[in-house]
Scaffold this active site. Structure first.
Site, short mmCIF file in Angstrom:
data_model
loop_
_atom_site.label_atom_id
_atom_site.label_comp_id
_atom_site.label_asym_id
_atom_site.label_seq_id
_atom_site.Cartn_x
_atom_site.Cartn_y
_atom_site.Cartn_z
N GLU A 96 0.83 -1.20 0.00
CA GLU A 96 0.00 0.00 0.00
C GLU A 96 0.87 1.25 0.00
OE1 GLU A 96 -3.01 -0.05 -0.59
OE2 GLU A 96 -3.62 -2.10 -0.12
N ARG A 106 -18.24 -0.33 4.70
CA ARG A 106 -19.34 -0.95 3.95
C ARG A 106 -20.00 -2.05 4.77
NH1 ARG A 106 -19.10 -4.32 -0.19
NH2 ARG A 106 -16.85 -4.48 -0.17
N CYS A 159 -8.39 -1.76 7.78
CA CYS A 159 -6.98 -1.82 7.38
C CYS A 159 -6.43 -0.42 7.12
CB CYS A 159 -6.80 -2.70 6.14
SG CYS A 159 -6.95 -4.45 6.54
N HIS A 185 -1.55 -5.62 1.98
CA HIS A 185 -2.75 -6.46 1.89
C HIS A 185 -2.35 -7.80 1.25
CE1 HIS A 185 -5.98 -3.25 2.47
NE2 HIS A 185 -6.44 -4.29 3.14
#
Ligand code: PCA
Length: 228
Positions: A96, A106, A159, A185
């Site tokens: 990342e 979500r 995360c 990830h």
């Protein structure tokens, strides 16, 4: 007269190697296992480039994940921190680039919280870049036989939240000024679905990536961008 040197005691913890802190998350969102925890657990106590690996599990919860990480940072003062999490749907170890100061969930976290459009840390900067040499790490991971990619977004769930909390703390704490940190990830394990990567492949890649993060000072100047 000079004082005689103090004789060493058996409890003296001299020559303690510097630490690499790796974190993984507990299971969330219906998956019974989280490969990020399985992966960091596999590297626990390994020695990499003169550093000892300490692996810790964090809760998939807004707030509590950062609190636990900050306690680990204060207690261990690691030389390098890499936090990891699952990104189902991705096929490679995903380095990342940036953490953003927003939570927009979500799904509910493991404590039932579902923040929408709230800052991770109110009044703090909009974003922090990873301080890992992500291009050099990608090259090292690939050389070790695992697929790797640069990712331009860690999402807006726990995360990214933890990644932001890590980078904010590294920027603020004088004792951690030289500590590099970032987020990776990982894909599903083969028994969980596709795309996936076997644990042994992820472990070989991650340990090569950590070695690069500990030994490469200036990152490679090679492409890793995305058109969209
Ligand atoms: N992945 C989630 C949170 C915990 C995890 O392993 C994420 O990508 O936000």
């Amino acid at each position: 007269m000079l004082a005689a040197p103090r004789p060493p005691r058996p409890s003296d913890k001299r020559h303690k190697p510097p630490l690499v802190l790796l974190t993984g998350f507990d299971a969330f969102g219906g998956d019974p296992v989280n490969p990020s925890w399985r992966l960091v657990r596999a590297l626990h106590r390994r020695q990499i480039a003169g550093h000892r690996v300490l692996a810790a599990q964090l809760p998939t919860r807004f707030g509590a994940s950062i609190e636990r990480l900050h306690a680990l940072l204060a207690a261990h003062r690691p030389a390098l921190v890499v936090c990891l999490g699952l990104a189902a749907g991705r096929a490679a170890l995903s380095l990342e680039r940036i953490a953003i100061n927003v939570d927009d969930a979500r799904i509910a976290d493991n404590g039932g919280a579902r923040p929408i459009d709230t800052p991770v840390i109110a009044g703090a900067p909009a974003a922090y870049f990873s301080t890992l040499p992500i291009k050099a790490m990608r090259a090292a991971i690939e050389a070790a036989g695992a697929p790797a990619e640069i990712s331009q977004s860690a999402g807006t769930f726990v995360c990214n939240h933890l990644f932001y909390g890590l980078m904010h703390q590294l920027a603020r704490m004088p004792a951690l000024r030289d500590t590099r940190g970032g987020f990776i990830h990982v894909p599903l394990l083969p028994e969980q679905g596709t795309p996936s990567l076997p644990l042994a492949v992820m472990a070989a890649g991650l340990s090569a990536g950590i070695r690069a993060a500990l030994t490469v000072r200036d990152d490679l100047r090679v492409g890793g961008g995305a058109l969209h």
